[in-house]
Enzyme design. Structure first.
Site, PDB file in Angstrom:
ATOM      1  N   GLU A  57     -14.845   0.432  -6.264  1.00 32.77           N
ATOM      2  CA  GLU A  57     -14.648  -1.003  -5.984  1.00 32.77           C
ATOM      3  C   GLU A  57     -15.908  -1.740  -6.446  1.00 32.77           C
ATOM      4  O   GLU A  57     -17.023  -1.356  -6.078  1.00 32.77           O
ATOM      5  CB  GLU A  57     -14.397  -1.178  -4.474  1.00 32.77           C
ATOM      6  CG  GLU A  57     -14.611  -2.564  -3.919  1.00 32.77           C
ATOM      7  CD  GLU A  57     -13.663  -3.631  -4.466  1.00 32.77           C
ATOM      8  OE1 GLU A  57     -12.443  -3.454  -4.388  1.00 32.77           O
ATOM      9  OE2 GLU A  57     -14.177  -4.655  -4.982  1.00 32.77           O
TER      10      GLU A  57
ATOM     11  N   GLY B 255     -15.183  -0.609 -12.199  1.00 33.84           N
ATOM     12  CA  GLY B 255     -14.197   0.414 -12.562  1.00 33.84           C
ATOM     13  C   GLY B 255     -14.110   0.646 -14.062  1.00 33.84           C
ATOM     14  O   GLY B 255     -13.799   1.750 -14.511  1.00 33.84           O
TER      15      GLY B 255
ATOM     16  N   HIS C 188       0.819  -1.223   0.000  1.00 36.21           N
ATOM     17  CA  HIS C 188       0.000   0.000   0.000  1.00 36.21           C
ATOM     18  C   HIS C 188       0.852   1.272   0.000  1.00 36.21           C
ATOM     19  O   HIS C 188       0.477   2.267  -0.618  1.00 36.21           O
ATOM     20  CB  HIS C 188      -0.982  -0.036   1.182  1.00 36.21           C
ATOM     21  CG  HIS C 188      -2.017  -1.107   1.011  1.00 36.21           C
ATOM     22  ND1 HIS C 188      -2.277  -2.068   1.963  1.00 36.21           N
ATOM     23  CD2 HIS C 188      -2.833  -1.390  -0.032  1.00 36.21           C
ATOM     24  CE1 HIS C 188      -3.225  -2.878   1.512  1.00 36.21           C
ATOM     25  NE2 HIS C 188      -3.570  -2.497   0.311  1.00 36.21           N
TER      26      HIS C 188
ATOM     27  N   ASP D 101      -5.513  -0.539  -8.070  1.00 35.37           N
ATOM     28  CA  ASP D 101      -5.200  -1.496  -7.000  1.00 35.37           C
ATOM     29  C   ASP D 101      -6.050  -2.737  -7.232  1.00 35.37           C
ATOM     30  O   ASP D 101      -6.938  -3.069  -6.454  1.00 35.37           O
ATOM     31  CB  ASP D 101      -5.537  -0.824  -5.651  1.00 35.37           C
ATOM     32  CG  ASP D 101      -5.139  -1.688  -4.472  1.00 35.37           C
ATOM     33  OD1 ASP D 101      -4.517  -2.737  -4.692  1.00 35.37           O
ATOM     34  OD2 ASP D 101      -5.471  -1.300  -3.339  1.00 35.37           O
TER      35      ASP D 101
ATOM     36  N   PRO E 160     -13.145 -10.907 -11.722  1.00 34.26           N
ATOM     37  CA  PRO E 160     -13.702  -9.561 -11.874  1.00 34.26           C
ATOM     38  C   PRO E 160     -12.672  -8.489 -12.234  1.00 34.26           C
ATOM     39  O   PRO E 160     -13.018  -7.420 -12.702  1.00 34.26           O
ATOM     40  CB  PRO E 160     -14.333  -9.270 -10.504  1.00 34.26           C
ATOM     41  CG  PRO E 160     -13.861 -10.309  -9.569  1.00 34.26           C
ATOM     42  CD  PRO E 160     -13.350 -11.466 -10.376  1.00 34.26           C
TER      43      PRO E 160
END
Ligand code: SPD
Length: 280
Positions: free
Chosen positions: A108, A140, A64, A157, A164
């Protein structure tokens, strides 16, 4: 009872990542994928999507921090940021460390990943309710197609290029990301392991090079991802990665990071020969 219970993330090429499990905290099949959160002996709580490690309490900081601080500190004043994927909230937590950021959209596809992360992974997801965060539970691919010239930094990310997340690894998607960036905007995308995802990293790099004038791979160790060695791509129209670094903000950010610092920022772009050859 001390059960000798292990979960192994298995790959077709004979690679496995095994963690000894204390308990299963959450297990649910959403509309999009199988979501599991296991409490493990060594890495703490681990989020799995379709059986693959996405993040662990013990080593999540490396991923991250690297997906966020390298692009954000390469921009003079990132105000509007978009994170696509990243429902666990770790990238959002790092983005919010930047004082210039006025708003960050989290797009998301799977609301259940967000809910489960908030409940079971508070050290990672703890900033998802920050007033600067606009959570969009949607695909997205469709979201980015409708955005033009509005983000300073976009961070992809994603999961791996299957299930998916597959649509987040296409030329059309990257073209739409470019159009959603402001002229001096920067995108960073996770781009798989140079050791065990050679085909994927080459394809991602090739597609990105069709779309962006500047594409630079950077690397870091992620112990719980396949082969333990991971990559991201830094992409822009006109910013080269080490040309500009906001050193004033960097000095502040460094006080709060566990992996990222100014030396790591530079060295992450120094690629070993086998990675250079892959990308030629
Ligand atoms: N093989 C795992 C790749 C996962 C990359 N994304 C992780 C999301 C963490 N926020």
């Amino acid at each position: 009872m001390n059960l000798d219970l292990w979960y192994t993330e298995k790959h077709d090429d004979g690679l496995g990542i095994s963690l000894k499990v204390k308990d299963v905290l959450y297990s649910e099949k959403s509309e999009f994928q199988q979501i599991d959160i296991l409490n493990t002996h060594f890495y703490g709580k681990v989020l799995y999507l379709d059986g693959l490690v996405m993040t662990t309490e013990k080593d999540e900081f490396i991923y991250h921090e690297m997906i966020s601080h390298i692009p954000l500190l390469s921009h003079p004043e990132p105000k509007q940021v978009l994170v696509i994927g990243g429902g666990d909230g770790g990238t959002i937590r790092e983005v919010l460390k930047h004082p210039s950021v006025e708003g960050v959209v989290l797009c998301e596809i799977d609301g259940k990943v967000i809910e489960a992360s908030k409940k079971y992974l508070p050290t990672i997801a703890g900033k998802l309710d920050d007033p600067k965060v606009d959570i969009q539970v949607r695909d997205g691919v469709a979201y980015i197609a409708a955005q033009k010239n509005c983000f300073d930094v976009i961070l992809i990310d994603s999961t791996d290029p299957l299930g998916p997340g597959e649509g987040l690894f296409t030329e059309e998607f990257y073209t739409n990301v470019k159009q959603a960036l402001k002229p001096n905007g920067i995108m960073a995308a996770q781009s798989e392991s140079p050791i065990c995802n050679k085909r994927e990293i080459q394809l991602i790099y090739k597609l990105l090079n069709k779309v962006f004038p500047n594409v630079h791979t950077y690397v870091a160790p992620i112990p719980t991802y396949p082969a333990g060695y991971w990559s991201w791509c830094f992409c822009s129209n006109d910013t080269k990665p080490l040309e500009f670094i906001n050193e004033e903000i960097q000095a502040e950010i460094e006080k709060e990071t566990k992996y990222y610092n100014k030396d790591i920022h530079k060295s992450a772009f120094a690629l070993p020969n086998f990675v250079k050859e892959l990308l030629e």
